[in-house]
Write a protein that holds these residues in place. Structure first.
Motif, PDB file in Angstrom:
ATOM      1  N   ARG A 679       0.857  45.830  22.034  1.00 57.07           N
ATOM      2  CA  ARG A 679       1.042  44.403  22.325  1.00 57.07           C
ATOM      3  C   ARG A 679       0.253  43.969  23.546  1.00 57.07           C
ATOM      4  N   ALA A 682      -3.454  43.841  22.319  1.00 62.64           N
ATOM      5  CA  ALA A 682      -3.657  43.346  20.965  1.00 62.64           C
ATOM      6  C   ALA A 682      -4.986  42.615  20.869  1.00 62.64           C
ATOM      7  N   GLY A 683      -5.796  43.027  19.910  1.00 63.30           N
ATOM      8  CA  GLY A 683      -7.110  42.429  19.750  1.00 63.30           C
ATOM      9  C   GLY A 683      -8.232  43.249  20.351  1.00 63.30           C
ATOM     10  N   GLU A 716      -0.120  42.447  15.678  1.00 61.99           N
ATOM     11  CA  GLU A 716      -0.422  41.022  15.562  1.00 61.99           C
ATOM     12  C   GLU A 716      -0.981  40.497  16.876  1.00 61.99           C
ATOM     13  N   SER A 717      -1.967  39.605  16.742  1.00 64.69           N
ATOM     14  CA  SER A 717      -2.624  39.070  17.927  1.00 64.69           C
ATOM     15  C   SER A 717      -3.156  37.677  17.635  1.00 64.69           C
ATOM     16  N   ARG A 718      -2.962  36.772  18.570  1.00 64.28           N
ATOM     17  CA  ARG A 718      -3.520  35.431  18.415  1.00 64.28           C
ATOM     18  C   ARG A 718      -5.043  35.452  18.496  1.00 64.28           C
ATOM     19  N   SER A 719      -5.563  36.408  19.232  1.00 62.90           N
ATOM     20  CA  SER A 719      -7.022  36.475  19.351  1.00 62.90           C
ATOM     21  C   SER A 719      -7.680  36.834  18.027  1.00 62.90           C
ATOM     22  N   GLY A 721      -6.478  35.604  15.174  1.00 64.79           N
ATOM     23  CA  GLY A 721      -6.026  34.591  14.235  1.00 64.79           C
ATOM     24  C   GLY A 721      -7.134  33.812  13.574  1.00 64.79           C
ATOM     25  N   GLY A 726      -2.212  31.061  13.300  1.00 60.69           N
ATOM     26  CA  GLY A 726      -2.042  31.407  14.706  1.00 60.69           C
ATOM     27  C   GLY A 726      -2.272  32.849  15.066  1.00 60.69           C
ATOM     28  N   VAL A 727      -2.073  33.799  14.135  1.00 63.71           N
ATOM     29  CA  VAL A 727      -2.185  35.206  14.490  1.00 63.71           C
ATOM     30  C   VAL A 727      -3.007  35.950  13.449  1.00 63.71           C
ATOM     31  N   GLN A 757      -7.918  36.436   8.199  1.00 65.29           N
ATOM     32  CA  GLN A 757      -8.162  36.264   9.629  1.00 65.29           C
ATOM     33  C   GLN A 757      -8.971  37.434  10.176  1.00 65.29           C
TER      34      GLN A 757
END
Length: 997
Positions: A679, A682-683, A716-719, A721, A726-727, A757
């Motif tokens: 977490r 993430a990304g 999961e990561s917003r970066s 998405g 969003g993710v 994504q």
């Protein structure tokens, strides 16, 4: 004979003798208040005091007024006053001193008669300790004062006392709260929030949100009490709800309240009952439903407690008692301990006598002064016309290091300006009165006043501004105190000749008060560097940081960053100071957001702290460096740096569960750390140096314990998405975890992997491997599938891939994804060929799914499906759909009649489409927004008065057989509209095909 005036005439105020007499009167008043409040503080908190101190201050009439007829008791404990308890069996009313060779004893009168106390340490006990069970002993003590003919100078024996019950009341039926709130005063209301707030402040409380918090001390430990309120500001009414002591924590039954000291209980109930008695009787519940006063209310509470105990209430769960306060805590609370100072946080307290013609019979003013301030206090006394005794001040014990008062500060540096400094006491007192309610105004007025008053002696301005900052901060407004502190430093710079040692102590003091924030600390460091050197500035700053870390529970992250670059630009060495600072930074949250370079800089103190404190490794399990930015490169670099640092320190195995006693605990710890790591970063971008061996070790521990892991937890990561949602999910990490053998559970129903994504952000790497798992394959198939509402009332939206041609091309280029998409298109083409009621929606669904590939120029892989979708005859589709949409049951009130929809032929459909002019088609195209980039699903109304009906009904009436039922007519409108959309949709896609060709 003259008459007595109420105040000094203005014409005389400026006279030197009047000013001096006024200053003396104010000094005596302050002295009397200080003596009384000191004794009251010792009493309410049961703090030990050396008997020598009482003997030394007894000749002072104001100290004697506070102490005479007070009940005192020996302090049963070590001679220095720590870890003891009042011995109330030998307590007595203090009446005087008994002279004897080598000293004097304390003469007291107890319930059994007069005797002397020779003990080295005594205490002024709280009255509840004289009668802890409420058996009437306290009344006997009160009657003891009558034959002595005395009145106590402090509120002790006549203080309102509340005995702590042995059992709590029964819990209220259906109560949800677990904090053990006392509801006896629930509903008390107050018309003015401002008046209520002032009442709370009178007992040392403070309102925050909709709670009033109170703190009460007992023998060096602090205990909290909270009252729930309905509080909406100073101009709104207030309602009192329940209240509770923090130590109780929801415990109930016999012994529930034993964790609250009797003195704390009594003082807390005293505050609440006083607040209750100040309520507005006209507000709140109806008269008669609440206790008449606080005493009656508390008595009803005691009755409820006794009833619950008599009913056989189960004992409260035992709790571990708090450790007694050590010397530091006792001194911090205001105690005076016997003996010499035991460390740098303590200093010697002395009694200094001053003679005055105002006092007869050998009386003296006696001041309790720390040894380092005796000279300054003597200067103040001489300026007031008092004469210090010959010889040295008499030591009476030890106290904590505390800031000196304003006059002592001035006279320590400028004894010649003592009288001028006294002239500044008046505006400082005015500031103190105003600051409680209007701190901003108090600070501004004081600043303006001091600039004028100190103009002849500007060296006084920094001292006075600092004192004003203390006053405003003590009133609870550090924000308003900060400008005064800043002005004082500016005035100090203008004067020059700064005493660096005194300034350091000043900064430390104001840091403890909350006035000096991180910005001002940095400014101090820069100023010291400008006046001396960077090395001296660093060392001064480091000492301040250490003081702050020792004192504060939440330590700012800037401390770790500022000290990361040590003296000379190198990292901090593992000396005692840096190691202690690191130890406190780690536990105080200052490293929670530290970056990898900061952690690397502290590596040496970290290694030493690990060796000296085993629990440091546990703290590291919940700490990870913050990336220096949000990019994948920054996250990867931070992850690699942390893994490398932990490997170098030999801590990777412990971080991933290696220190746990059994396989299950080891697997659980490893799994938790992995989630935290994933977490945090993430990304990140693969490969990550050092990560695969860590995952391999975690996999082995989890397999040994039979544990499984949620497959997408922490991935999961917003970066990731992209532009879809969003993710996104890091599929490469998922592949890596599968490859090293981490046991993964089946994905939950509806759990998404956000494959599109990932493809947009990182391409198709890892997708083929994930598709190899049937569970994930079905999930990705769902994500590739668009949706048609299947309702004539809505236009069709676009497929999620349509706006992203690059992603669409990648999907078409990867064979497993292409096969998956082919299956989706096969299913929709089959439904088009089947026709019937769903034929129109089936064609829309097929067009929806071929569109992204046509728009992206990647239709060659799905050419057969494209040709089938574009070759579909709209007229045939219209005829079939219209016939299928007739309900087939009787129209016209239940009588079976002929319906035109069931008689529609292909010729009728062609005639209708051919009769629809270009203008009508254009209007409908604008609503439909047929261009893929702009199309959105919209709700449409097909009722007869709508614009759609007015456009299409004439053509429907001319081309189709008569339709007599309004429901069928509305169905026809929707079907015609939908076919027109498909016709225009086909035309649009043909244009894309021609351009692509």
């Amino acid at each position: 004979m003259g008459r007595e005036l109420k105040k000094v005439p203005p014409a005389l105020k400026a006279e030197p003798v009047v000013r001096e007499l006024t200053a003396l009167a104010e000094w005596i008043g302050d002295h009397a208040v200080e003596a009384r409040t000191s004794v009251e503080r010792w009493m309410t908190q049961c703090l030990p005091v050396p008997a020598a101190l009482i003997r030394q201050v007894w000749p002072d009439p104001y100290w004697q007024r506070a102490l005479r007829y007070a009940v005192i008791a020996p302090y049963d404990g070590p001679d220095d006053g720590t870890a003891g308890e009042p011995d109330v069996r030998r307590a007595g009313v203090l009446t005087g001193l008994a002279p004897r060779p080598g000293g004097s004893g304390l003469v007291v009168t107890g319930l059994d008669g007069e005797h002397e106390l020779d003990d080295a340490v005594v205490v002024v006990p709280h009255p509840v300790l004289l009668d802890p069970r409420g058996t009437g002993l306290l009344e006997r003590w009160r009657k003891l004062l009558d034959p002595l003919g005395g009145e106590q100078g402090i509120e002790q024996l006549h203080r309102a006392v509340y005995v702590r019950p042995d059992c709590s009341p029964a819990p209220a039926p259906g109560a949800r709260s677990t904090r053990g709130g006392i509801r006896v005063f629930h509903g008390a209301s107050y018309e003015s929030g401002a008046r209520f707030e002032r009442s709370v402040a009178r007992f040392g409380g403070r309102i925050s949100g909709e709670r009033a918090g109170f703190t009460f001390g007992h023998q060096g430990l602090w205990h909290g009490m909270v009252a729930d309120l309905r509080y909406q500001g100073p101009v709104a009414p207030v309602s009192l709800h329940d209240f509770w002591f923090g130590d109780v924590r929801g415990r109930q039954g016999p012994g529930a309240y034993d964790v609250v000291p009797r003195t704390v209980w009594s003082e807390g109930i005293r505050a609440i009952t006083a607040l209750y008695d100040e309520r507005d009787a006209s507000q709140g519940p109806a008269f008669g439903t609440m206790p008449a006063d606080g005493a009656c209310g508390y008595q009803s509470f005691l009755v409820a407690c006794a009833e619950y105990a008599a009913a056989g209430a189960p004992d409260a769960d035992p709790v571990e008692p708090r450790r007694p306060a050590d010397a530091r805590r006792l001194l911090g609370a205001g105690a005076v301990l016997a003996g010499d100072p035991a460390g740098p946080d303590e200093e010697l307290l002395t009694a200094r006598r001053y003679g005055s013609p105002l006092l007869a019979d050998g009386g003296h003013f006696v001041r309790l002064v720390v040894a380092r301030a005796v000279g300054a206090q003597d200067a103040v006394a001489r300026a007031l016309g008092l004469e210090p005794d010959a010889g040295e001040a008499t030591p009476v014990g030890r106290t904590s290091v505390r800031p000196q008062d304003f006059l002592s500060r001035v006279c320590r540096v400028h004894p010649e300006l003592a009288r001028q400094a006294m002239g500044l006491l008046a505006p400082l007192r005015t500031c103190a009165k105003t600051a409680d309610t209007k701190p901003g105004r108090a600070a501004n007025q004081l600043s303006t006043s001091l600039k004028k008053l100190t103009a002849p002696h500007p060296e006084l301005l920094p001292f006075a501004l600092d004192e004003g900052a203390r006053i405003v901060a003590a009133a609870g407004s550090v924000a308003m105190a900060r400008p005064l502190y800043t002005e004082a430093r500016a005035a100090e710079k203008r004067l020059g000749g700064i005493d660096e040692s005194a300034l350091w102590e000043l900064v430390s003091e104001f840091r403890a008060l909350g006035v000096v924030d991180e910005k001002l600390l940095g400014q101090y460091r820069d100023d010291v560097a400008a006046r001396s050197s960077a090395a001296e500035a660093y060392e001064s700053y480091r000492r301040l940081v250490l003081e702050s870390c020792r004192r504060e529970s939440r330590i700012p992250s800037s401390f770790a960053v500022e000290l990361a670059e040590g003296i000379g630009g190198g990292p901090p060495a593992a000396d005692d100071t840096n190691t202690e600072i690191f130890h406190l930074l780690l536990r105080g949250g200052a490293l929670a957001t530290a970056t990898a370079p900061v952690w690397e800089a502290w590596a040496a103190p970290l290694e030493r702290d690990l060796a000296e404190h085993p629990d440091t490794a546990e703290h590291l399990r919940t700490h990870l460096p913050e990336p220096q930015g949000s990019s994948a490169v920054a996250k990867t670099a931070a992850a690699e740096a942390w893994l490398a640092l932990m490997a170098r320190l030999g801590r990777l195995d412990r971080l991933t569960g290696g220190a746990e006693p059994d396989p299950a605990a080891s697997a659980k710890a490893a799994n938790a750390w992995l989630t935290l790591f994933l977490r945090q970063y993430a990304g990140l971008r693969q490969p990550v140096a050092g990560l695969e061996p860590v995952l391999t070790a975690i996999a082995a521990r989890m397999r040994e314990a039979g544990e499984t892991r949620d497959p997408l937890l922490g991935l999961e990561s917003r970066s990731l998405g992209g532009d879809f949602w969003g993710v996104g999910v890091d599929l490469e990490l998922l592949v890596l975890m599968r490859r090293v053998g981490i046991p993964l559970a089946e994905p939950a129903d509806g759990q998404r992997v956000f494959a599109l994504q990932w493809i947009q952000r990182r391409g198709t790497a890892g997708v083929e491997s994930v598709l190899g798992d049937p569970a994930f394959r079905e999930t990705i198939r769902t994500e590739l599938t668009g949706a048609v509402r299947g309702s004539h009332g809505y236009t069709v939206t676009r497929h999620g891939l349509t706006p992203f041609p690059k992603v669409t091309k990648r999907v078409a280029a990867l064979e497993p994804l292409r096969e998956l998409m082919t299956g989706i298109l096969d299913e929709r083409a089959r439904r088009v060929r089947e026709g019937g009621t769903g034929g129109l929606f089936a064609l829309q669904d097929l067009l929806l799914h071929i569109e992204p590939f046509v728009v992206a120029g990647a239709a060659k892989h799905f050419d057969a499906h494209v040709q089938e979708a574009l070759a579909a005859d709209p007229a045939a589709l219209l005829a079939d759909t219209l016939r299928a949409h007739c309900p087939g049951h009787g129209h016209d009130g239940g009588r079976t009649g002929r319906c035109g929809l069931r008689e529609v032929t292909l010729d009728h459909a062609r005639k209708l489409l051919e009769s629809t002019d270009a203008a009508t088609r254009q209007r409908h195209a604008q609503v439909f927004a047929v261009e893929p980039a702009t199309r959105r699903s919209r709700y449409l109304a097909f009722d007869l008065p709508s614009e759609f009906a007015q456009d299409l009904l004439p053509g429907i009436g001319a081309a189709l057989p008569p339709i007599t039922d309004e429901g069928c007519r509305s169905q026809a409108l929707g079907v015609v509209q939908g076919v027109l959309w498909c016709e225009m949709w086909q035309a649009t896609l043909r244009r894309f095909v021609r351009v692509g060709g």
